[in-house]
Design an enzyme around this catalytic site. Structure first.
Site, PDB file in Angstrom:
ATOM      1  N   TYR A 201      62.328 -34.910  14.988  1.00 20.81           N
ATOM      2  CA  TYR A 201      62.430 -35.967  16.037  1.00 20.81           C
ATOM      3  C   TYR A 201      61.035 -36.183  16.558  1.00 20.81           C
ATOM      4  O   TYR A 201      60.866 -37.243  17.132  1.00 20.81           O
ATOM      5  CB  TYR A 201      63.290 -35.124  16.862  1.00 20.81           C
ATOM      6  CG  TYR A 201      64.822 -35.414  16.456  1.00 20.81           C
ATOM      7  CD1 TYR A 201      65.686 -36.499  16.763  1.00 20.81           C
ATOM      8  CD2 TYR A 201      65.416 -34.403  15.700  1.00 20.81           C
ATOM      9  CE1 TYR A 201      66.763 -36.861  16.195  1.00 20.81           C
ATOM     10  CE2 TYR A 201      66.668 -34.546  15.244  1.00 20.81           C
ATOM     11  CZ  TYR A 201      67.351 -35.733  15.425  1.00 20.81           C
ATOM     12  OH  TYR A 201      68.994 -36.063  15.231  1.00 20.81           O
TER      13      TYR A 201
ATOM     14  N   ARG B  68      59.750 -39.168  14.669  1.00 23.88           N
ATOM     15  CA  ARG B  68      60.494 -40.238  15.048  1.00 23.88           C
ATOM     16  C   ARG B  68      60.240 -40.781  16.418  1.00 23.88           C
ATOM     17  O   ARG B  68      60.144 -42.040  16.567  1.00 23.88           O
ATOM     18  CB  ARG B  68      62.076 -39.915  14.957  1.00 23.88           C
ATOM     19  CG  ARG B  68      62.496 -39.509  13.796  1.00 23.88           C
ATOM     20  CD  ARG B  68      64.023 -39.310  13.554  1.00 23.88           C
ATOM     21  NE  ARG B  68      64.887 -40.657  13.622  1.00 23.88           N
ATOM     22  CZ  ARG B  68      66.261 -40.611  13.923  1.00 23.88           C
ATOM     23  NH1 ARG B  68      67.038 -39.585  13.591  1.00 23.88           N
ATOM     24  NH2 ARG B  68      66.797 -41.738  13.834  1.00 23.88           N
TER      25      ARG B  68
ATOM     26  N   ASN C   5      72.268 -47.233  18.126  1.00 23.35           N
ATOM     27  CA  ASN C   5      70.972 -47.001  18.006  1.00 23.35           C
ATOM     28  C   ASN C   5      70.572 -45.829  19.000  1.00 23.35           C
ATOM     29  O   ASN C   5      70.870 -45.953  20.298  1.00 23.35           O
ATOM     30  CB  ASN C   5      70.380 -48.146  17.959  1.00 23.35           C
ATOM     31  CG  ASN C   5      70.449 -48.987  16.878  1.00 23.35           C
ATOM     32  OD1 ASN C   5      71.060 -48.430  15.776  1.00 23.35           O
ATOM     33  ND2 ASN C   5      70.365 -50.241  16.888  1.00 23.35           N
TER      34      ASN C   5
ATOM     35  N   HIS D 237      75.348 -42.813  20.949  1.00 20.27           N
ATOM     36  CA  HIS D 237      74.957 -41.566  20.285  1.00 20.27           C
ATOM     37  C   HIS D 237      73.660 -41.046  20.883  1.00 20.27           C
ATOM     38  O   HIS D 237      72.828 -40.250  20.425  1.00 20.27           O
ATOM     39  CB  HIS D 237      74.279 -42.171  18.644  1.00 20.27           C
ATOM     40  CG  HIS D 237      75.691 -42.404  18.032  1.00 20.27           C
ATOM     41  ND1 HIS D 237      75.271 -43.056  16.904  1.00 20.27           N
ATOM     42  CD2 HIS D 237      76.821 -41.952  18.145  1.00 20.27           C
ATOM     43  CE1 HIS D 237      76.482 -43.297  16.286  1.00 20.27           C
ATOM     44  NE2 HIS D 237      77.387 -42.677  17.211  1.00 20.27           N
TER      45      HIS D 237
ATOM     46  N   CYS E 259      68.561 -29.140  27.954  1.00 22.18           N
ATOM     47  CA  CYS E 259      68.311 -27.927  27.556  1.00 22.18           C
ATOM     48  C   CYS E 259      69.582 -27.366  27.059  1.00 22.18           C
ATOM     49  O   CYS E 259      70.714 -27.489  27.458  1.00 22.18           O
ATOM     50  CB  CYS E 259      68.190 -27.575  29.083  1.00 22.18           C
ATOM     51  SG  CYS E 259      67.829 -25.939  29.236  1.00 22.18           S
TER      52      CYS E 259
ATOM     53  N   CYS F  29      70.653 -24.485  30.558  1.00 20.10           N
ATOM     54  CA  CYS F  29      71.245 -25.121  31.484  1.00 20.10           C
ATOM     55  C   CYS F  29      71.977 -26.289  31.325  1.00 20.10           C
ATOM     56  O   CYS F  29      72.711 -26.960  32.197  1.00 20.10           O
ATOM     57  CB  CYS F  29      70.260 -25.102  32.638  1.00 20.10           C
ATOM     58  SG  CYS F  29      69.027 -26.400  32.761  1.00 20.10           S
TER      59      CYS F  29
ATOM     60  N   GLY G 189      74.368 -55.981  13.083  1.00 24.15           N
ATOM     61  CA  GLY G 189      73.687 -55.093  12.234  1.00 24.15           C
ATOM     62  C   GLY G 189      74.341 -53.730  11.964  1.00 24.15           C
ATOM     63  O   GLY G 189      73.570 -52.751  12.218  1.00 24.15           O
TER      64      GLY G 189
ATOM     65  N   SER H 154      77.157 -51.313   9.841  1.00 25.91           N
ATOM     66  CA  SER H 154      77.929 -51.385   8.460  1.00 25.91           C
ATOM     67  C   SER H 154      79.443 -51.337   8.793  1.00 25.91           C
ATOM     68  O   SER H 154      80.192 -51.308   7.701  1.00 25.91           O
ATOM     69  CB  SER H 154      77.495 -50.101   7.676  1.00 25.91           C
ATOM     70  OG  SER H 154      77.695 -48.791   8.470  1.00 25.91           O
TER      71      SER H 154
ATOM     72  N   ASN I 153      75.528 -59.740  10.119  1.00 25.17           N
ATOM     73  CA  ASN I 153      74.965 -58.677   9.281  1.00 25.17           C
ATOM     74  C   ASN I 153      74.404 -59.030   8.220  1.00 25.17           C
ATOM     75  O   ASN I 153      74.774 -60.405   7.625  1.00 25.17           O
ATOM     76  CB  ASN I 153      76.084 -57.966   9.108  1.00 25.17           C
ATOM     77  CG  ASN I 153      75.817 -56.484   8.569  1.00 25.17           C
ATOM     78  OD1 ASN I 153      74.869 -55.868   9.285  1.00 25.17           O
ATOM     79  ND2 ASN I 153      76.511 -55.835   8.021  1.00 25.17           N
TER      80      ASN I 153
END
Length: 310
Positions: free
Chosen positions: A102, A105, A141, A158, A166, A169, A249, A251, A275
């Site tokens: 991550y 990314r 996204n 998402h 955290c 907490c 965009g 699927s 698309n």
């Protein structure tokens, strides 16, 4: 109660990121319609009359910004695909490796910029708001490019690469640090020959709430996790009032997001798909515009000749 309300509420407690519907569910949501039109002039007439527009976006809208998806053939980070790393189990077993992924990314996204599709959506929202019309973006996204482009009414189902949660907490916070912690500086290279950094847990991102210091995780929905019921409720409300829906965009195979537009269409609302290619949901929609979103969407959302701007 409308069809969408009933189904969405029933699925709030069981909807999980990355799950695909069984064939029986796909049949349930199927609405037989004529082959969708690619007539832009006809779409523009519908667009000109719409008061509440919902735009559902997926990875395809960010692909033109050079954002890697880590899905499908060739979508590897080192020797793993996202499905191998974006899970609670993977984080429990090896939080250092997951944070390297991550961190990589996040650093990639700090160098990326919105493309014409993101910008067209943001400009459309700003313009229509002055006319008493609304635009909401419902995105799968986690890259925040819609936010970067200027979109204000945004539902990130998402989560976001630039938020943390955290594990102790539960505090959720924005985090744009680069690197996110000193131990991850220079780490996360995607080359398959790169060895894991094996960073001790105490050196990974830590909660800054007073007296906590718990281990942070990315505030994203991982495979096998439930979507936030509050976000799904907000999505439900927006789709229940929209009179035009765009699918951009995506699927249309990952549930529950894949059911949103078909259920809007099922109650007679025009749906337009933008698309690169057709999807399993294409024939349920009134319009389909093939090609790069950065090419098709600016034309579709440009100011219509009937618009009156004060």
């Amino acid at each position: 109660m409308c069809l969408f309300q009933f189904t969405a509420r029933r699925l709030v407690s069981q909807a999980h990121c990355g799950l695909k519907a069984s064939s029986s569910k796909k049949q349930k949501f199927c609405l037989e319609m004529a082959r969708p039109s690619s007539n832009m002039a006809d779409f523009r007439e519908v667009f000109a009359k719409a008061k509440h527009i919902a735009i559902i976006t997926g990875a395809g809208v960010s692909a033109e910004s050079g954002v890697p998806t880590f899905r499908g053939a060739g979508g590897f980070w080192r020797k793993w695909q996202a499905q191998d790393l974006a899970t609670p189990g993977a984080f429990a077993r090896n939080p250092s490796r997951v944070w390297e992924f991550y961190h990589y990314r996040r650093e990639v996204m700090l160098s990326k910029h919105p493309n014409p599709a993101h910008i067209a959506i943001a400009e459309c929202e700003k313009r229509l708001s002055k006319q008493g019309r609304s635009v909401v973006v419902i995105t799968q996204n986690i890259d925040e490019l819609h936010r970067k482009a200027g979109t204000r009414h945004l539902l990130e189902i998402h989560g976001s690469l630039f938020k943390t949660r955290c594990t102790s907490c539960g505090n959720v916070a924005e985090n744009y640090k680069s690197p996110i912690c000193p131990a991850l500086a220079g780490k996360g290279a995607p080359d398959p020959d790169t060895e894991d950094a094996a960073i001790p847990v105490e050196d990974l991102p830590q909660c800054e709430e007073d007296g906590c210091n718990g281990l942070l995780r990315p505030h994203v929905v991982w495979f096998g996790e439930a979507l936030d019921p509050g976000v799904l409720t907000a999505v439900e409300k927006e789709l229940d009032i929209c009179d035009l829906c765009l699918v951009v965009g995506t699927s249309s195979v990952v549930y529950p997001a894949a059911m949103f537009a078909p259920q809007v269409s099922a109650r007679g609302v025009p749906v337009a798909e933008f698309n690169m290619e057709q999807t399993p949901a294409t024939n349920r929609f009134r319009f389909h515009f093939p090609g790069p979103c950065g090419t098709t969407l600016p034309l579709a959302l440009a100011r219509h000749e009937t618009e009156i701007i004060s």
